[in-house]
Design an enzyme around this catalytic site. Structure first.
Site, PDB file in Angstrom:
ATOM      1  CD  GLU A  48      -2.934   1.293   2.197  1.00 45.02           C
ATOM      2  OE1 GLU A  48      -3.797   2.174   2.115  1.00 45.02           O
ATOM      3  OE2 GLU A  48      -2.951   0.405   3.069  1.00 45.02           O
ATOM      4  CB  CYS A 248      -7.283   3.037   3.676  1.00 46.28           C
ATOM      5  SG  CYS A 248      -7.757   2.105   5.139  1.00 46.28           S
ATOM      6  CG  ASN A 379      -9.069  -1.990   2.018  1.00 42.26           C
ATOM      7  OD1 ASN A 379      -8.334  -2.969   2.044  1.00 42.26           O
ATOM      8  ND2 ASN A 379      -9.023  -1.059   2.945  1.00 42.26           N
ATOM      9  CD  GLU A 380      -9.792  -1.759   6.637  1.00 41.22           C
ATOM     10  OE1 GLU A 380      -9.186  -2.801   6.956  1.00 41.22           O
ATOM     11  OE2 GLU A 380      -9.583  -0.668   7.184  1.00 41.22           O
TER      12      GLU A 380
END
Length: 660
Positions: A48, A248, A379-380
C-alpha cells in the site's frame, strides 16, 4: 544434623530443577497422511502507498513534484532561494506555474524567467532529501520549451546541505517547441540528504516540465524503474502473491480521490497526480507533500508481480469511499462505471492484443497476458451497502469471467457485529475468498492461534490480508517491530498453516515505511534514502514463505494440535517436490523446553538442518545500524533413532528440516 538437612534441601532443589528442565513434550508427526494441499499463494505480500512507500520509496524517482502538479501548492518541493517576488525589477529570476490549454493528466508546467546573471537557482528538495551514492550514475530528464531563445543551457547539479557540488551535467535546451532532454550525472560522494539545483546560462524565459532523476542501477536495470535494494528484499520473501495498491488508498477519503487504475497506465507523463489519502489522515503526522505521481501504476504492479513470481491481486473500489472518512456512496444506479473498471482491468491483464485494453498493455511493452486469476472487490468495507454492491460486481465478473476468483472483505475488525454480518451474507452468496484484517497486541495473536480450527469448511476460503502484532507501551516507529511482536506472529502463523485447507492467502501489513515520513507503525521493512532492512517480523515471514511446503501434516501432543499448551505452538508440512519434512516450533516461554518428535509413516534421513530465530530480550529489534541483529541461524541436526529431540530455547522460533 544441620549439614545433612541442608544437603537434603540442595538435593531436592537440584532434582526438581533437573526434572523441570528434562521434562519432555512428546509430539507426533504422521508423514503418510496429507491433511490438505498448501496453496502456492499461502504467504504473500501486501503493498500500500502509505509511509511514502511508492513515491520516495519503491519507485526510484528522486524528484518530488516533478511535473508541478501538487494541488495546494504546484511549486511544493521546489525552492527559489534567491528569488524576490516583491522586487521583480532587481531579482535574479522567478518561477511561475502555467496551466496547459488542453491537457488530460498533466495540467501544469513551470515558466522560469531569468532576469540577469545574479545566479537564479531552482532547487528540488527530494523526498526528505535525495539519497545518492559515491560513483553511482543518475539519469536526468527534463522537458523544456525555450521561449526567448536566449537561454543557452540548463545546468544541473547535485548538492549537499552546504551547497557543495556532488555531481554536475548540462543540457542545451534551445528548442523553441517542447522537447525532451536527457543527461547523466555521477556522484563523487555518498549523501543521504542531497538536493538537485538547476541554474541557467543566459537570460529570458524557458518553460519546464517532467523534471526527473533516477538511478541507473534500478531493479533489473529498467529505466525509470524501481529501487533495487527494496525489491530485492521482496524477492527474497519468495511471495506467492502481491496484493496492490492497498488498502485504504483504494477507497479514497472521497470517491473523487479514490484510486482509479485507468489513470495509472499509459505514458507516465499523462498520468494524473493525486493527493495521497494518508496526506492528512493523522493530525499528529501531517504530510502535506504526500502525493501520488502514479509512476508506479497498475502496469508496474503487474510487472513487479511477474518479476517476483507472485500472483497479482489487484483491489478495486466498489463505489464506497473510506467509511472511516466520508463514507461517500456511489448510488446503485451509478455503479456501472465502477463495475466496468473491474471488467476492463481483467481485459488489460489477460486480453489479447486486439482488445482495447489488451492493446494498451501491448503498447506499454507487454504483449503477453499477465494471467490474472484473482481480483478484489473493495478493501475493508462493511455493512449492507457493501453487500449490495458486492452482489453487482460478483454477478458481472462471473458472467464474463467465470473462473476469476473474487476476494471480498469482512471489514476492518476480526470480530463484532459488522464482521459477523459480512461473513453470514457473503457465505450465503457463495463468496470465493473473504479477507480478514487484525491489528492487535501480541497476546491476542498468542490467544488466537486456534482461530480457524472451528471455521466452517463448507464456506468461503480465508485471506488473512492485513495483520501485525502491535506491542503496547513501545515508542512509535521501528521499536514496535520488536521480538515480542514477531514471536507472537510466528506462533499465530502455525495456526494459519495448520488450517491451510481453509486459509489460502496471508500477508503482513503494512509492507514498508520511510523512516522520516511514516504515518503507521509497525511495518515489515524500513528504509531511508540510502538503505533498507527487514525487521525481525520480516525474518519470521521469510522463514514461513521459504519453507511453506506443498502438503499439510498433523503434528500433535496427546492427539491434539499445539496451540499454546505449555507455551508451545507447532505446525508441520512436507514438500513433495523437494522430498522434505518441515516442522515449525515456537516456544513462547521464558525458559527452555525439551521436545521429542516421533516421526511416523515414512522413513526420514537421520541428518538435517535446524534453523533458529531468537533473541535474549523481547524488546530487541533490527535497525539500520544492526540490520541482522535478529536473524536466522542454521546448524546441522541429527535424529536419535526415529525421533527428533530438540531443546527449544526460550522465546524462540525453530524450523527443523529433514529429507524424506
Amino acid at each position: 544434623m544441620k549439614w545433612i538437612f541442608e544437603k537434603i534441601l540442595v538435593f531436592i532443589v537440584v532434582v526438581n530443577a533437573f526434572a523441570g528442565f528434562a521434562q519432555q513434550n512428546n509430539l507426533e508427526v504422521d508423514l503418510s497422511k496429507s491433511v490438505a494441499k498448501i496453496q502456492p499463494t499461502m504467504y504473500g505480500i501486501f503493498f500500500e502507498d502509505i509511509n511514502f512507500a511508492a513515491d520516495g520509496g519503491l519507485y526510484a524517482e528522486m524528484i518530488k513534484n516533478r511535473s508541478f502538479e501538487f494541488t495546494v501548492n504546484p511549486l511544493m518541493g521546489w525552492i527559489q532561494p534567491n528569488s524576490n517576488r516583491h522586487s521583480l525589477n532587481t531579482n535574479s529570476g522567478i518561477a511561475t506555474i502555467i496551466k496547459y490549454a488542453n491537457s488530460s493528466g498533466n495540467h501544469n508546467y513551470c515558466r522560469v524567467k531569468i532576469n540577469n546573471d545574479k545566479g537564479y537557482e531552482l532547487i528540488n528538495e527530494g523526498f526528505r532529501g535525495m539519497g545518492i551514492k559515491k560513483d553511482a550514475t543518475y539519469n536526468f530528464y527534463i522537458s523544456a520549451l525555450n521561449k526567448s531563445g536566449s537561454i543557452k543551457n540548463i545546468i544541473v547539479q547535485l548538492i549537499d546541505k552546504n551547497k557543495n557540488v556532488l555531481g554536475e551535467t548540462k543540457v542545451a535546451a534551445t528548442s523553441p517547441v517542447w522537447k525532451d532532454y536527457t543527461a547523466q550525472l555521477t556522484a563523487i560522494k555518498t549523501e543521504a540528504n542531497a538536493q538537485i539545483k538547476i541554474t541557467f546560462e543566459g537570460t529570458g524565459e524557458i518553460d519546464l516540465d517532467m523534471v526527473s532523476l533516477f538511478p541507473v542501477d534500478t531493479w533489473k536495470g529498467r529505466k525509470n524503474g524501481l529501487r533495487k535494494d527494496i525489491v530485492q528484499l521482496l524477492y527474497d520473501l519468495k511471495p506467492g502473491f502481491l496484493r496492490f495498491p492497498g488498502g485504504c488508498i483504494v477507497e479514497g477519503r472521497t470517491l473523487a480521490r479514490r484510486y482509479q487504475w485507468k489513470k495509472t497506465v499509459g505514458p507516465v507523463e499523462n498520468r494524473e497526480v493525486l493527493v495521497n489519502r494518508w496526506n492528512t489522515e493523522f493530525a499528529h503526522k501531517l504530510t502535506p507533500d504526500y502525493y501520488q505521481s502514479f509512476g508506479l501504476g497498475f502496469f508496474e504492479y503487474f510487472q513487479l508481480s511477474e518479476d517476483l513470481g507472485a500472483e497479482p491481486l489487484p483491489i478495486l473500489s466498489c463505489g464506497m469511499a473510506c467509511q472511516f472518512n466520508s463514507g461517500e456512496l456511489a448510488p446503485m444506479e451509478e455503479l456501472d462505471p465502477y463495475v466496468q473498471d473491474a471488467l476492463d482491468l481483467i481485459e488489460f491483464a489477460n486480453g489479447s492484443t486486439d482488445t482495447p485494453w489488451g492493446k494498451v498493455r501491448n503498447d506499454m511493452g507487454h504483449p503477453k497476458p499477465f494471467n490474472l486469476k484473482y481480483i478484489g472487490v473493495g478493501n475493508e468495507q462493511w455493512g449492507a451497502d457493501y453487500i449490495e454492491r458486492y452482489k453487482v460486481f460478483a454477478k458481472a465478473i462471473k458472467a464474463k469471467y467465470p473462473d476469476m476468483i473474487i476476494v471480498s472483505g469482512s471489514g476492518p475488525s476480526p470480530d463484532g457485529d459488522y464482521f459477523q454480518y459480512g461473513w453470514e451474507e457473503l457465505k450465503k452468496l457463495h463468496a470465493d475468498i473473504i479477507d480478514e484484517h487484525y491489528y492487535k497486541d501480541p497476546k491476542w495473536f498468542l490467544d488466537n492461534a486456534a482461530r480457524y480450527d472451528s471455521y466452517d469448511r463448507n464456506g468461503p476460503k480465508v485471506f488473512a490480508g492485513e495483520y501485525a502484532a502491535h506491542p503496547r507501551g513501545v515508542k512509535d516507529g521501528p521499536q514496535e517491530n520488536n521480538w515480542q511482536a514477531a514471536l507472537s506472529e510466528a506462533a499465530f502463523m502455525t495456526g494459519l498453516e495448520r488450517n491451510a485447507d481453509l486459509v489460502v492467502m496471508t500477508s503482513y501489513a503494512p509492507l514498508m515505511a520511510h523512516i522520516d515520513a511514516f504515518q503507521w507503525a509497525p511495518d515489515l521493512i524500513w528504509f531511508n534514502n540510502i538503505d533498507s532492512y527487514g525487521t525481525v517480523n520480516y525474518q519470521v515471514q521469510k522463514m514461513y514463505s521459504t519453507n511453506k511446503g506443498t502438503d499439510l501434516l498433523l503434528i500433535t501432543k496427546e492427539g491434539k494440535p499445539l496451540t499454546g499448551q505449555e507455551g508451545l505452538y507447532a505446525s508441520a508440512v512436507k514438500d513433495i517436490n523437494k522430498r522434505e519434512l518441515i516442522i515449525k516450533l515456537v516456544n513462547t516461554k521464558s525458559s527452555a523446553q525439551s521436545v521429542s518428535i516421533d516421526l511416523k509413516g515414512r522413513k526420514v534421513k537421520s541428518k538435517g538442518t535446524k534453523t533458529l530465530l531468537t533473541s535474549d530480550n523481547l524488546v530487541d529489534v533490527n535497525s539500520f545500524e544492526s540490520p541482522n541483529k535478529i536473524s536466522p541461524v542454521s546448524s546441522g541436526f541429527k535424529l536419535r533413532g526415529k525421533k527428533a529431540i530438540l531443546n527449544l530455547e526460550p522465546n524462540s522460533f525453530t524450523i527443523l528440516k529433514l529429507s524424506i
